[in-house]
Design an enzyme around this catalytic site. Sequence first.
Site, short mmCIF file in Angstrom:
data_model
loop_
_atom_site.label_atom_id
_atom_site.label_comp_id
_atom_site.label_asym_id
_atom_site.label_seq_id
_atom_site.Cartn_x
_atom_site.Cartn_y
_atom_site.Cartn_z
N THR A 641 0.81 -1.22 0.00
CA THR A 641 0.00 0.00 0.00
C THR A 641 0.84 1.26 0.00
O THR A 641 0.37 2.31 -0.43
CB THR A 641 -0.94 0.01 1.22
N CYS A 642 2.07 1.20 0.49
CA CYS A 642 2.93 2.39 0.48
C CYS A 642 3.28 2.82 -0.93
O CYS A 642 3.57 3.99 -1.18
CB CYS A 642 4.20 2.14 1.28
N PHE A 643 3.27 1.85 -1.86
CA PHE A 643 3.69 2.14 -3.23
C PHE A 643 2.56 1.95 -4.25
O PHE A 643 2.79 2.03 -5.46
CB PHE A 643 4.87 1.24 -3.61
#
Length: 675
Positions: A641-643
């Site tokens: 989810t960070c990327f």
Amino acid sequence: QQQQQQQQSGRRSPQPEGDRIGGGGTTTISPPDPPTAPSAPPAPQQQAYMVVVPQGVRPGSHFRVLVEGRELMVQCPPTARPGMQVRIVPPAPEPQPPAGVTDVTDLDRPPEDRPIPSPRPQLTTQTFEVIVPPGVRPNQPFALLAGGQRVLVTCPPNAGPGQKIRFQLPVTQSSSKSIESLKMNYESIKDGWTRTVRVTDMKFQWVRMDEQGDVDLSSRFNIDRSAYVRRLVFLKGNDPRMRTGMLSLVPASEAAVDSKVYSKDDGTGREIVGYADIITAQGHDFSEKARWFHDTCSRLTVDWNDGHMRITVRRQFLLADSLASVMSLSRHDLRKIWRFEFMGEAGVDAGGLAREWFQLVTEQIFDPDRGLWLSEAGNQMNMRINPMSKVSCPEDHLVYFRFLGRVMGKALFDQRLVSSHMTRHMYKHILGWPITFGDLELVDEDYYKQLKKITALKPEEVEFLCQDFTYMEDVLGVKETFELIPDGANVDVNKDNLPEYMEACLKYRMLDRTKPQMTELLLGFFDVIPEPLLTVFDFQELELLMCGLPTIDVDDWMANTKYIGKYESKRGSHQVCRWFWEIVRDDFDHEMRARLLQFVTATSGVPSRGFSVLQGNDGNIKKFAINGVDPNTYPFPRAHTCFNRIDLPVYDSKKLLLERLKIAVTTSATGFDIE
């Protein structure tokens, strides 16, 4: 300002056998004093009818009858049973306004589209017999599946491994047997946190299963296994309309939620929802869960004749007027039917004004310029509580959070939507879902990586960090130090207390940093919504329920997708990528598309300018990415989810891709390890 007005309706029914009908009225809240409407002339006497209570109807529940060609809903009296006759007096037909007169009294009419409550499942007590598994000691809990529900059983003091024990559980009549022998089945609940039912008091409790299927009883913090759940203890306030409370993070296995809801907001009255209702709803898909939830809320809604609310606000002072009105209400008033009026405007609230009010109020209070909320660094669409909100509103910042909690709860209660999305752990706090160390990555990726590096150090290297139990952050350009534990500035971090340091850091960032604001938000929310009703949802479903299903342009999504890994050369023309988009477009409905978006980006929100400006966790543009990986290494799709990236294995069939993608998307909120 409040003014009680007794409504005198032109459709008044006769009062049978001296019993008073109605007794409610309109509570009007507005800046000026509204005039009291004159009484209407009494209606003619209506004919009474005798009807038979149908089979399966319980006291307090509703059933349909057909009278003079009109379908009516009748509530079964407390003393009546199926087969008995009850006397009803239908209301008079709607009076028609005279010719040339336009009827605009909608603010003073009961709604005509209230949902008809469905009958509750019939319960019976089922006796189950199970063999105590190996390794379980007396008074130690163990989990199993019984009646389709995860159950937590405590081994009796006089029992041991290999012995048979019995316990009772409420089940629906269709699934009951005299005695059912259970085989230990942990296939669905091992290696992750799962919600179970304690047989001793029928409360829901979180447990973690280890790789062998046993209940994990470890108590010391572990970044891979430990989880915490917020515990809110309600207390009486000085004002009877306002409860206070104490909020804390406790080990997930110590948190419990009731499985019953009663008709009165103080936990008394007749039972509206029980254990069987909740476990039945838990097995449904999202749309059926939402229908059940709203149906239950309609049972909790105060009858129109017992009182309803008219809220009048000035558009130019919308937030101030709304806050004064809502905060003057009792918890009982919050479950009444509300009608809205904007002063000086001729609009009639047939639902549109209510939708506008909820939209405008939540837009204003979530506005970062107000200083109460901030945009998440990694996703501008998600909002987080401003730890320094007291600086922006020094006198009343906590009142705004209590007000917002009530507005959000009322919106959910009345099937309205709020305008803004929140960070993921906020939905977990509302639901009472486990907060893990991995949740910290979405809140502050750099801090998360920093702590992970510390855990990778050799024991003798930890002491060389010269770190104590404090946290330093910037407050309006000034560095301030906050103690993570009492006297934390004088406690050095070493190899022996490193787990406790990690635990303290997690608790501070996920709750303690904004505990006063979060306490008020939850108190306001639960002024309206009974917590047991939320146990049927996961945090992704709660976001969809509160913010609505997004409108997703699949063509825009495809056009702004990057292909890396094994898909980099052929990009979107790769067979698996074509299958992926065919599934998204043709096989997934609106809900599944939204859940896929949540799975990969941690929110169901779509940027107003489309997927071309999708942000990553660092605040920079990071387009949706599909990374081709080896299915032998990663059998299921995985999300970063960070990327905004999904690792999509190179499957050899569309059928397998659809099957594995559905499993990954729908189980991502459970905490299970699908690998």
